[in-house]
Design an enzyme around this catalytic site. Structure first.
Site, PDB file in Angstrom:
ATOM      1  N   HIS A   9     -10.275  -0.114  -1.633  1.00  0.00           N
ATOM      2  CA  HIS A   9      -9.871   0.338  -0.099  1.00  0.00           C
ATOM      3  C   HIS A   9     -11.353   1.414  -0.108  1.00  0.00           C
ATOM      4  O   HIS A   9     -11.571   2.052   0.806  1.00  0.00           O
ATOM      5  CB  HIS A   9      -9.349   1.283   0.651  1.00  0.00           C
ATOM      6  CG  HIS A   9      -8.349   0.313   0.870  1.00  0.00           C
ATOM      7  ND1 HIS A   9      -7.215  -0.203   1.467  1.00  0.00           N
ATOM      8  CD2 HIS A   9      -7.934  -1.383   1.000  1.00  0.00           C
ATOM      9  CE1 HIS A   9      -6.545  -0.401   1.817  1.00  0.00           C
ATOM     10  NE2 HIS A   9      -6.711  -1.300   1.585  1.00  0.00           N
ATOM     11  N   ARG A  62     -19.283   7.776  18.470  1.00  0.00           N
ATOM     12  CA  ARG A  62     -20.632   6.905  17.829  1.00  0.00           C
ATOM     13  C   ARG A  62     -20.547   6.185  17.094  1.00  0.00           C
ATOM     14  O   ARG A  62     -20.858   5.224  17.097  1.00  0.00           O
ATOM     15  CB  ARG A  62     -21.342   8.399  16.983  1.00  0.00           C
ATOM     16  CG  ARG A  62     -22.652   7.216  16.344  1.00  0.00           C
ATOM     17  CD  ARG A  62     -23.404   8.661  15.540  1.00  0.00           C
ATOM     18  NE  ARG A  62     -23.319   9.232  14.321  1.00  0.00           N
ATOM     19  CZ  ARG A  62     -23.241   8.257  13.312  1.00  0.00           C
ATOM     20  NH1 ARG A  62     -23.625   7.797  13.580  1.00  0.00           N
ATOM     21  NH2 ARG A  62     -22.283   8.351  12.073  1.00  0.00           N
ATOM     22  N   ASN A  72       1.598  -1.105  -0.270  1.00  0.00           N
ATOM     23  CA  ASN A  72       0.142  -0.025  -0.321  1.00  0.00           C
ATOM     24  C   ASN A  72       0.984   0.837   0.156  1.00  0.00           C
ATOM     25  O   ASN A  72       1.867   1.008   0.346  1.00  0.00           O
ATOM     26  CB  ASN A  72      -1.109   0.297   1.691  1.00  0.00           C
ATOM     27  CG  ASN A  72      -2.294  -0.846   0.808  1.00  0.00           C
ATOM     28  OD1 ASN A  72      -2.424  -0.833   0.357  1.00  0.00           O
ATOM     29  ND2 ASN A  72      -2.575  -1.534   2.093  1.00  0.00           N
ATOM     30  N   CYS A 101      -5.688  -6.958  -3.640  1.00  0.00           N
ATOM     31  CA  CYS A 101      -5.625  -6.651  -1.566  1.00  0.00           C
ATOM     32  C   CYS A 101      -6.945  -7.740  -1.924  1.00  0.00           C
ATOM     33  O   CYS A 101      -7.724  -8.205  -2.860  1.00  0.00           O
ATOM     34  CB  CYS A 101      -6.712  -4.903  -2.141  1.00  0.00           C
ATOM     35  SG  CYS A 101      -7.374  -4.601  -0.318  1.00  0.00           S
ATOM     36  N   HIS A 102      -7.089  -8.041  -0.592  1.00  0.00           N
ATOM     37  CA  HIS A 102      -8.342  -8.702  -0.253  1.00  0.00           C
ATOM     38  C   HIS A 102      -9.331  -8.238   0.429  1.00  0.00           C
ATOM     39  O   HIS A 102     -10.235  -9.260   1.012  1.00  0.00           O
ATOM     40  CB  HIS A 102      -7.792  -9.537   0.834  1.00  0.00           C
ATOM     41  CG  HIS A 102      -7.391  -9.702   2.513  1.00  0.00           C
ATOM     42  ND1 HIS A 102      -5.847  -9.929   2.947  1.00  0.00           N
ATOM     43  CD2 HIS A 102      -7.378  -8.386   3.010  1.00  0.00           C
ATOM     44  CE1 HIS A 102      -5.920  -8.409   3.772  1.00  0.00           C
ATOM     45  NE2 HIS A 102      -6.746  -7.688   3.764  1.00  0.00           N
TER      46      HIS A 102
END
Length: 436
Positions: free
Chosen positions: A201, A268, A149, A171-172
């Site tokens: 991503h 939150r 990355n 990428c997994h």
């Protein structure tokens, strides 16, 4: 190609190497492959070699195994090159978090966008250029399978700076997103039809069906009745944009301006600021445990990881067709994203290589976010290709998380501090501090 030469660059990343090897040796056709290990750290290289021999024995494989400190010697004659290098290792990663934190920047992972992603890319590019030059000289027809990355920036740089055209970023995130979504809605993954596309991503589940049923309806019902599900960033993004993102909440929070700048949102949505530093420490502990276990002869767990690189190698070597998700130059695959950017799409793999799927256009709300992502990527790549330090600052100025937290002069101050901290790892022209 009965015994492909498979080179692992950065093999001293032993924990990840172990998973890749367990997957490779699970294929009977690859148990006689030539596994070549390269790392610049002698101890880690020796540990990787010992782990390879142990895993091969446990899998009933009889590969040829060689290890090289010299990268070009390792690459000579390669059929496949798997890049898992992390430039700067733990020290550089801590810098990526600690310096921005002093400027008021919150990060969770810091490896894709944001100030962490920018400087991880910039310190990786000189290595990628040298890797590309070596491959062009000694294995020009090899496939480069990149795991390092920031994925999209690295693939764009590789294709524009090195001239290599057999580059796929892996990428997994898509696989494990679908695995976890299927668990959530209680359907078997192997019977689900799905399609995802976008950028690494920040791709999107465009289709999610089981036996003709739209599984998004099941997901909506679960979210409506479970307040804890609504306390996840990726669920919050899904509820507002209509398509589920293919990366964790920790990652997803960094690619938009809506969450990490607001303490109430961090609370939150239960965002673990700085969590990647804990992951780094855990990986170091796993490496040390592996090294010590091998030295003591006590053995290792040998577990498959479902990574794409072994599947690609098997398909190209044997002609077995299969579908994987890959990060490749766009070139019209997603029509409403920039052609020069790197996109993540399904790819058919067989004896002829890796063939990306043309998607068409994404929905406009998804395109808007992906375009911002790719615009920032392009500025980072241009900074390196053009030796233009101002583009580092321009990238940070348009990065959603950074620009939402700092005024423009603060962004330039932060970039100067990061340049000073990483100076020896950057190409010379990018080491300049520019002031505000």
């Amino acid at each position: 190609m009965t015994a492909p030469r498979i080179v692992l660059v950065g093999a001293g990343s032993v924990v990840f190497t172990q998973g890749l090897l367990a997957d490779l040796f699970a294929f009977p056709e690859l148990r006689g492959a030539h596994i070549v290990l390269h790392d610049i750290d002698d101890e880690r290289l020796a540990t990787a070699e010992a782990a390879t021999r142990y895993i091969a024995e446990q899998r009933g494989a009889t590969p040829r195994i060689t290890a090289f400190a010299d990268r070009r010697a390792a690459l000579d004659g390669a059929d496949f090159v798997i890049n898992i290098v992390q430039i700067g290792m733990v020290e550089a990663t801590r810098t990526d978090f600690e310096v921005p934190a002093r400027h008021g920047i919150s990060q969770t992972i810091g490896d894709t966008l944001g100030i962490g992603g920018i400087f991880r890319a910039l310190r990786t590019f000189p290595f990628l250029k040298a890797l590309g030059e070596d491959m062009a000289a000694v294995c020009p027809d090899a496939w480069l399978l990149n795991y390092t990355n920031p994925m999209a920036m690295n693939v764009q740089y590789l294709t524009q700076a090195t001239g290599l055209n057999r580059v796929v970023g892996l990428c997994h995130s898509v696989h494990w997103t679908m695995h976890d979504l299927c668990d959530l809605v209680n359907v078997p993954l192997e019977k689900v039809t799905y399609l995802a596309a976008g950028v690494n991503h920040q791709a999107w589940v465009l289709n999610f069906e089981y036996d003709g049923e739209n599984l998004y309806q099941r997901l909506d019902a679960l979210i409506a009745t479970d307040p804890q599900l609504r306390r996840r960033v990726r669920v919050d993004v899904y509820r507002r944009l209509g398509f589920y993102p293919t990366e964790t909440s920790e990652h997803s929070s960094e690619y938009v301006p809506w969450y990490l700048h607001h303490p109430s949102e961090i609370e939150r949505l239960r965002l673990p600021v700085g969590v990647y530093l804990d992951i780094v420490d855990e990986n170091m502990a796993k490496y040390e445990k592996t090294r010590d276990a091998l030295a003591a002869g006590t053995g290792l767990p040998v577990e498959g990881t479902m990574e794409y690189a072994p599947q690609i190698i098997h398909s190209i070597t044997t002609g077995t067709p299969r579908m994987v998700y890959g990060n490749v130059p766009n070139r019209g695959l997603i029509e409403n994203l920039p052609a020069h950017g790197t996109v993540e799409v399904p790819c058919l793999v067989d004896g002829s290589g890796v063939q990306p799927t043309r998607i068409g256009s994404l929905p406009p709300q998804l395109t808007a976010l992906n375009r911002a992502y790719l615009s920032m990527n392009d500025l980072v790549v241009r900074a390196a290709l053009e030796d233009e330090p101002r583009h580092i600052r321009h990238a940070a100025m348009v990065d959603p998380a950074t620009s939402s937290a700092l005024r423009v002069e603060q962004i330039w101050e932060l970039c100067d501090d990061m340049v000073r901290a990483h100076a020896d790892r950057l190409q010379p022209a990018l080491r300049a501090t520019l002031g505000t």
